[in-house]
Design an enzyme around this catalytic site. Structure first.
Site, PDB file in Angstrom:
ATOM      1  N   HIS A 157       8.807   2.793   9.038  1.00  0.00           N
ATOM      2  CA  HIS A 157       8.540   1.780  10.072  1.00  0.00           C
ATOM      3  C   HIS A 157       7.359   2.239  10.932  1.00  0.00           C
ATOM      4  O   HIS A 157       7.293   3.407  11.326  1.00  0.00           O
ATOM      5  CB  HIS A 157       9.791   1.596  10.943  1.00  0.00           C
ATOM      6  CG  HIS A 157       9.620   0.516  11.958  1.00  0.00           C
ATOM      7  ND1 HIS A 157       9.720  -0.815  11.634  1.00  0.00           N
ATOM      8  CD2 HIS A 157       9.326   0.573  13.280  1.00  0.00           C
ATOM      9  CE1 HIS A 157       9.493  -1.542  12.722  1.00  0.00           C
ATOM     10  NE2 HIS A 157       9.256  -0.724  13.732  1.00  0.00           N
ATOM     11  N   MET A 216      10.691  -6.771   4.297  1.00  0.00           N
ATOM     12  CA  MET A 216      10.915  -7.364   5.612  1.00  0.00           C
ATOM     13  C   MET A 216      12.226  -8.147   5.688  1.00  0.00           C
ATOM     14  O   MET A 216      12.274  -9.263   6.201  1.00  0.00           O
ATOM     15  CB  MET A 216       9.717  -8.240   5.997  1.00  0.00           C
ATOM     16  CG  MET A 216       8.398  -7.480   5.998  1.00  0.00           C
ATOM     17  SD  MET A 216       8.428  -5.916   6.911  1.00  0.00           S
ATOM     18  CE  MET A 216       7.874  -6.496   8.503  1.00  0.00           C
ATOM     19  N   SER A 276       0.831  -1.209   0.000  1.00  0.00           N
ATOM     20  CA  SER A 276       0.000   0.000   0.000  1.00  0.00           C
ATOM     21  C   SER A 276       0.869   1.265   0.000  1.00  0.00           C
ATOM     22  O   SER A 276       0.496   2.280  -0.600  1.00  0.00           O
ATOM     23  CB  SER A 276      -0.980   0.009   1.178  1.00  0.00           C
ATOM     24  OG  SER A 276      -0.315   0.166   2.396  1.00  0.00           O
ATOM     25  N   ASN A 277       2.041   1.201   0.627  1.00  0.00           N
ATOM     26  CA  ASN A 277       2.949   2.357   0.560  1.00  0.00           C
ATOM     27  C   ASN A 277       3.517   2.515  -0.848  1.00  0.00           C
ATOM     28  O   ASN A 277       3.673   3.636  -1.335  1.00  0.00           O
ATOM     29  CB  ASN A 277       4.077   2.218   1.585  1.00  0.00           C
ATOM     30  CG  ASN A 277       3.630   2.638   2.966  1.00  0.00           C
ATOM     31  OD1 ASN A 277       3.518   3.819   3.265  1.00  0.00           O
ATOM     32  ND2 ASN A 277       3.322   1.665   3.813  1.00  0.00           N
ATOM     33  N   LYS A 285      23.059 -13.941   1.638  1.00  0.00           N
ATOM     34  CA  LYS A 285      22.511 -12.585   1.430  1.00  0.00           C
ATOM     35  C   LYS A 285      23.360 -11.839   0.395  1.00  0.00           C
ATOM     36  O   LYS A 285      22.836 -11.152  -0.478  1.00  0.00           O
ATOM     37  CB  LYS A 285      22.504 -11.830   2.760  1.00  0.00           C
ATOM     38  CG  LYS A 285      21.852 -10.449   2.660  1.00  0.00           C
ATOM     39  CD  LYS A 285      21.983  -9.659   3.943  1.00  0.00           C
ATOM     40  CE  LYS A 285      21.084 -10.138   5.029  1.00  0.00           C
ATOM     41  NZ  LYS A 285      19.713  -9.595   4.927  1.00  0.00           N
ATOM     42  N   ASN A 288      13.819   3.955   4.829  1.00  0.00           N
ATOM     43  CA  ASN A 288      12.828   2.962   5.248  1.00  0.00           C
ATOM     44  C   ASN A 288      11.704   3.662   6.014  1.00  0.00           C
ATOM     45  O   ASN A 288      11.913   4.720   6.609  1.00  0.00           O
ATOM     46  CB  ASN A 288      13.508   1.936   6.174  1.00  0.00           C
ATOM     47  CG  ASN A 288      12.550   0.851   6.641  1.00  0.00           C
ATOM     48  OD1 ASN A 288      11.743   0.340   5.863  1.00  0.00           O
ATOM     49  ND2 ASN A 288      12.613   0.493   7.916  1.00  0.00           N
ATOM     50  N   LEU A 306      16.658  -7.548   6.390  1.00  0.00           N
ATOM     51  CA  LEU A 306      17.748  -6.624   6.706  1.00  0.00           C
ATOM     52  C   LEU A 306      18.572  -6.400   5.445  1.00  0.00           C
ATOM     53  O   LEU A 306      18.886  -7.341   4.727  1.00  0.00           O
ATOM     54  CB  LEU A 306      18.656  -7.239   7.767  1.00  0.00           C
ATOM     55  CG  LEU A 306      18.296  -6.999   9.227  1.00  0.00           C
ATOM     56  CD1 LEU A 306      19.359  -7.633  10.113  1.00  0.00           C
ATOM     57  CD2 LEU A 306      18.181  -5.517   9.518  1.00  0.00           C
ATOM     58  N   VAL A 307      18.921  -5.153   5.193  1.00  0.00           N
ATOM     59  CA  VAL A 307      19.766  -4.841   4.039  1.00  0.00           C
ATOM     60  C   VAL A 307      21.218  -5.112   4.438  1.00  0.00           C
ATOM     61  O   VAL A 307      21.666  -4.722   5.509  1.00  0.00           O
ATOM     62  CB  VAL A 307      19.563  -3.368   3.608  1.00  0.00           C
ATOM     63  CG1 VAL A 307      20.487  -3.018   2.460  1.00  0.00           C
ATOM     64  CG2 VAL A 307      18.105  -3.138   3.210  1.00  0.00           C
TER      65      VAL A 307
HETATM   66  C1  GAR Z   1       4.101  -0.674   6.630  1.00  0.00           C
HETATM   67  O1  GAR Z   1       3.263  -0.337   7.712  1.00  0.00           O
HETATM   68  C2  GAR Z   1       5.548  -0.430   6.979  1.00  0.00           C
HETATM   69  O2  GAR Z   1       5.719   0.641   7.858  1.00  0.00           O
HETATM   70  C3  GAR Z   1       5.935  -1.736   7.628  1.00  0.00           C
HETATM   71  O3  GAR Z   1       5.288  -2.713   6.860  1.00  0.00           O
HETATM   72  C4  GAR Z   1       4.053  -2.189   6.391  1.00  0.00           C
HETATM   73  C5  GAR Z   1       3.926  -2.531   4.915  1.00  0.00           C
HETATM   74  O4  GAR Z   1       2.655  -2.210   4.434  1.00  0.00           O
HETATM   75  N1  GAR Z   1       7.362  -1.906   7.649  1.00  0.00           N
HETATM   76  C6  GAR Z   1       8.018  -2.516   8.628  1.00  0.00           C
HETATM   77  O5  GAR Z   1       7.474  -3.030   9.593  1.00  0.00           O
HETATM   78  C7  GAR Z   1       9.531  -2.523   8.470  1.00  0.00           C
HETATM   79  N2  GAR Z   1      10.190  -2.957   9.643  1.00  0.00           N
HETATM   80  P1  GAR Z   1       2.384  -2.083   2.879  1.00  0.00           P
HETATM   81  O6  GAR Z   1       2.963  -3.343   2.234  1.00  0.00           O
HETATM   82  O7  GAR Z   1       0.904  -2.048   2.752  1.00  0.00           O
HETATM   83  O8  GAR Z   1       3.049  -0.848   2.378  1.00  0.00           O
END
Ligand code: GAR
Length: 200
Positions: A109, A90, A13-14, A65, A107, A92-93
């Site tokens: 979070h 999800m 969604s982001n 990796k 990123n 680690l880079v």
């Molecule tokens: C988002 O809320 C993002 O902040 C989180 O995963 C979700 C992805 O949603 N990221 C983390 O937790 C990173 N550690 P999306 O796939 O709908 O964008």
């Protein structure tokens, strides 16, 4: 125009919010590539719908990796990617990508880091009965959600807060804040520690 790659592992969604602002012209960037480590992620459908190429990989099919990041790096070079935007990626880079894109990976979070890093930040905030949580956008380093913070925005948890309600509030902020901050980064350079300006 900055050429960017978005990295995602799930719903995306982001990623969609970024696609939308690029389309509307609010974000002056070109999304050159989606990088995704989950072949069934909905983010890939979003890329296809927007005619954005995707590089999809399974970490298990590589011996390390370093090896899968080398494969990602080749794709990034092929598309002349200048900047990496992690959006629900999800993993680690590692040093391969960090070395090639120093200071050029950000990123998002769903917590006020350093609180609740890693997986399921929303569940962690609820389990801790936190009064506040929020969203953090930060530069990526080798740690788990530890790089220099660019901006944070707070969310208040109500007494009857549920996972769905908190996730909804957090994502509403994410979808607005990430495009805004990316545009700032691409037009004004580094913007670190905007926390005070946004806290209330
Ligand atoms: C988002 O809320 C993002 O902040 C989180 O995963 C979700 C992805 O949603 N990221 C983390 O937790 C990173 N550690 P999306 O796939 O709908 O964008």
């Amino acid at each position: 125009m900055k050429k960017i790659a978005v990295f995602a592992s799930g719903n995306g969604s982001n990623f969609q919010a970024i696609i939308d602002v690029v389309k509307s012209g609010e974000l002056t960037a070109e999304i050159s590539l989606l990088v995704c480590d989950q072949p069934d992620a909905y983010a890939i459908d979003r890329a296809n719908a927007a005619r954005i190429p995707s590089f999809v990989f399974k970490a298990k099919e590589y011996s390390s990796k370093a090896e899968y990041e080398q494969a990602i790096l080749s794709e990034l070079k092929r598309y002349d990617v200048e900047f990496i935007v992690l959006a629900g990626y999800m993993r680690l880079v590692g040093p391969t990508l960090l070395g090639a894109y120093q200071g050029k990976i950000v990123n998002i979070h769903p917590s006020l880091l350093p609180a609740f890093p890693g997986k399921d930040a929303i569940g962690q905030a609820l389990a801790a009965k936190a009064k506040w949580s929020g969203v953090t956008i930060h530069y990526v380093d080798e740690g788990m959600d530890t790089g220099p913070i660019i901006v944070q925005e707070r969310v208040k948890l109500e007494e009857d807060e549920t996972r769905d309600s908190l996730q909804h509030k957090i994502q509403q902020i994410e979808h607005k804040l990430y495009p805004e901050i990316l545009q700032m980064l691409f037009t004004q350079g580094d913007v670190i520690n905007d926390t005070k300006a946004r806290a209330y």
